[in-house]
Design an enzyme around this catalytic site. Structure first.
Site, PDB file in Angstrom:
ATOM      1  N   GLN A 189       0.791  -1.226   0.000  1.00 35.89           N
ATOM      2  CA  GLN A 189       0.000   0.000   0.000  1.00 35.89           C
ATOM      3  C   GLN A 189       0.829   1.284   0.000  1.00 35.89           C
ATOM      4  O   GLN A 189       0.370   2.301  -0.536  1.00 35.89           O
ATOM      5  CB  GLN A 189      -0.978  -0.013   1.177  1.00 35.89           C
ATOM      6  CG  GLN A 189      -2.032  -1.098   1.055  1.00 35.89           C
ATOM      7  CD  GLN A 189      -3.115  -1.020   2.121  1.00 35.89           C
ATOM      8  OE1 GLN A 189      -3.464   0.057   2.600  1.00 35.89           O
ATOM      9  NE2 GLN A 189      -3.647  -2.165   2.494  1.00 35.89           N
ATOM     10  N   CYS A 307      -0.918   6.058   7.532  1.00 30.99           N
ATOM     11  CA  CYS A 307       0.022   6.948   6.852  1.00 30.99           C
ATOM     12  C   CYS A 307      -0.466   8.392   6.864  1.00 30.99           C
ATOM     13  O   CYS A 307      -1.038   8.887   5.895  1.00 30.99           O
ATOM     14  CB  CYS A 307       0.288   6.504   5.424  1.00 30.99           C
ATOM     15  SG  CYS A 307       1.695   7.378   4.696  1.00 30.99           S
ATOM     16  N   THR A 453       1.897   3.092  10.015  1.00 34.09           N
ATOM     17  CA  THR A 453       2.611   2.946   8.755  1.00 34.09           C
ATOM     18  C   THR A 453       3.200   1.542   8.651  1.00 34.09           C
ATOM     19  O   THR A 453       3.353   0.833   9.648  1.00 34.09           O
ATOM     20  CB  THR A 453       3.761   3.963   8.636  1.00 34.09           C
ATOM     21  OG1 THR A 453       4.747   3.672   9.642  1.00 34.09           O
ATOM     22  CG2 THR A 453       3.255   5.393   8.826  1.00 34.09           C
ATOM     23  N   CYS A 487       7.538   8.180   7.777  1.00 34.13           N
ATOM     24  CA  CYS A 487       6.642   8.710   6.745  1.00 34.13           C
ATOM     25  C   CYS A 487       7.475   9.448   5.702  1.00 34.13           C
ATOM     26  O   CYS A 487       7.869  10.589   5.928  1.00 34.13           O
ATOM     27  CB  CYS A 487       5.611   9.646   7.367  1.00 34.13           C
ATOM     28  SG  CYS A 487       4.354  10.202   6.194  1.00 34.13           S
TER      29      CYS A 487
END
Length: 556
Positions: A189, A307, A453, A487
């Site tokens: 993803q 995220c 995440t 991130c």
């Protein structure tokens, strides 16, 4: 699209796509019944998209959603009543077809012999043994009778679940491990942001679940309906029972598309898109390329979300493309963020604000998307004023990248494992459940306050693996998770602000500052994101190789 004939005038199928509706029309189907709630998976089109395609082909549609494994007598009766009145032939679908088959069988139980129902379901590929037990037990699931039992059962075959299984087997190759997940495909993803920017092809982010699950792990291809932690049991879709000695819960989270009025009805149309869905990330790139002027809105809902940087990453990459094409001066960009700050860790905000100014982005903090009118191309936001009152703001748009509110899966939120907010209640350091010592939780559905995440799951998986084996007497010392999350904020094509931090927003860089200064845009960080991280994910994290992820141990 795989259809199975269940009864005269009725077929069942796993999740269908809007593009499948034309073939259904050619095959003569007159009704589509959806038994799957929106938001169960990232590759799932919302029902409104199916309904729109059906209207274009003259097919009647009905939405009768049922949570996995929770078919009630009332819902079964409603299915039977609906089936008796709709034009035939009809197609009913859910994630796998199991819920639709179960509803049909229960609705027909008073009018058809049980062996005939079981035979029809079996011929269509669905095993209803669990429903037989349920009927015989007057609606109660007898957890004392288990279909299977394993030393370790992992709920979820996403990044956290696969990584945990691989880490367990790397330490104890003989361990009996099972993963429960109904999906056929495993997705990388983190790559969907780059799909939405035309950098990755969507297909490169997908692999079959069968090829992803580690060798030696049992795959139970089913959805979870409920937990019975007092009896060490998991109830599956179809009322089947699996027992465990140790349980690891990491099913991801649910995208609550219905949490924004009208959003589900217009996704993939009218310039409304979201990189949070596999099939819509290419539509994001299409809309970016088509837009030559007007207003582009990018939204971010209240935390927590998976995220947290993804909503603004989509915005920066779009703005960079428009700048390179000489269109940026003709496009007004608004970032409507429900939070009070651009990013939750202050050290990274200055670099991000430089790009906000470069792209002339209108930063709208404290604004939550509450409604979307797709045909009118209008979005409605709610903002809390300083005096505590609420203000409603409407904005027109030519393109809208929307991010839905996000919650734990339904079967987690209503379970004994959940805390008051609905997340799996675990110790933030050991990731062991606070009330059930043989249960662990990690990934997006856990109660930990770290960023949700894949990078966090990469660090959490070895902690869970070590501590679970310690509880079994196979390891010494206790592993501790420090809240690490990462991130990579793509601020333009070719540059990334690499945010890495632990609990409390403490910076936790993986590289020396002279190599990558995470607080500044970096070309090397882009190289990591584009070239290094995908193979690191597939060949490292999911294979039990804990590069830069070996857990720290304590004596307690």
């Amino acid at each position: 699209m795989t259809l199975q004939q269940l009864a005269p005038g009725l077929a069942v199928a796993p999740q269908i796509q809007p593009a499948d509706v034309a073939q259904l029309a050619r095959d003569g189907y007159r009704t589509i019944i959806c038994n799957r709630p929106d938001g169960e998976a990232g590759d799932q089109p919302v029902f409104a998209q199916i309904a729109q395609a059906a209207r274009e082909h003259g097919i009647e549609t009905h939405y009768l959603p049922v949570e996995s494994g929770k078919v009630s007598d009332e819902q079964a009766a409603a299915f039977g009543q609906l089936l008796a009145t709709v034009p035939k032939p009809a197609l009913a679908y859910c994630r796998t077809g199991m819920r639709s088959t179960t509803m049909w069988a229960l609705s027909q139980s008073g009018s058809q012999p049980l062996p005939q129902l079981l035979a029809a379901a079996a011929a269509a590929g669905y095993d209803l043994k669990g429903v037989v037990r349920r009927i015989a037990n007057h609606g109660r699931t007898p957890v004392e009778v288990a279909e299977a039992e394993h030393a370790v059962v992992i709920i979820g075959g996403g990044a956290a679940g696969i990584a945990t299984a691989a880490s367990l087997l790397a330490r104890a190759p003989e361990l009996d491990v099972a993963i429960i997940d109904p999906a056929d495909v495993h997705y990388y993803q983190p790559g969907w942001t780059l799909v939405g920017a035309g950098v990755f092809d969507a297909a490169t982010t997908a692999r079959t679940m069968a090829a992803t699950i580690p060798r030696g792990v049992h795959w139970i291809k089913a959805a979870v309906a409920a937990f019975e932690p007092e009896r060490n049991a998991v109830i599956l879709d179809g009322c089947r029972v699996v027992r465990y000695q140790h349980l690891v819960v990491c099913p991801g989270l649910k995208l609550n598309w219905q949490g924004v009025d009208g959003l589900a009805d217009t996704l993939g149309r009218n310039g409304v898109t979201s990189n949070y869905l596999y099939h819509l990330a290419p539509y994001t790139w299409q809309q970016i390329q088509l837009l030559r002027g007007g207003r582009a809105l990018f939204t971010q809902p209240p935390m927590p979300i998976k995220c947290a940087g993804a909503p603004q990453k989509a915005m920066y990459l779009a703005a960079d493309y428009w700048r390179r094409q000489g269109r940026l001066d003709n496009i007004n960009i608004d970032f409507c963020n429900a939070g009070a700050a651009l990013f939750g860790v202050p050290d990274y905000v200055p670099a991000l604000m430089e790009y906000v100014h470069q792209y002339d982005i209108h930063l709208r903090l404290g604004e939550t998307l509450t409604a979307v009118d797709g045909p009118a191309r209008r979005a409605t936001f709610t903002r809390v004023r300083a005096d505590g009152g609420k203000e409603v703001i409407a904005r027109d748009f030519d393109m809208l990248h929307a991010v839905p509110p996000q919650i734990a899966p339904d079967f987690v939120r209503v379970s004994p494992l959940a805390d008051a907010a609905g997340w799996v209640e675990v110790d933030p350091g050991t990731l062991r459940h606070k009330r059930y010592p043989n249960v662990y939780g990690l990934g997006d559905a856990s109660s930990t306050t770290n960023a949700k995440t894949a990078a966090a799951a990469r660090k959490q998986a070895p902690v869970v693996a070590h501590n679970l084996l310690h509880a079994m007497g196979k390891e010494t010392g206790i592993a501790q998770y420090d809240g690490y999350g990462s991130c990579p904020l793509t601020v333009e094509r070719g540059k990334i602000v690499l945010a890495e931090f632990t609990y409390g927003g403490k910076l936790a860089p993986s590289f020396p500052r002279w190599l990558i200064d995470g607080t500044r845009p970096s070309r090397l960080a882009w190289l990591l994101k584009e070239r290094i991280m995908p193979p690191l994910y597939w060949k490292g994290m999911l294979k039990g190789r804990e590069w830069l992820a070996t857990p720290e141990l304590t004596d307690r």
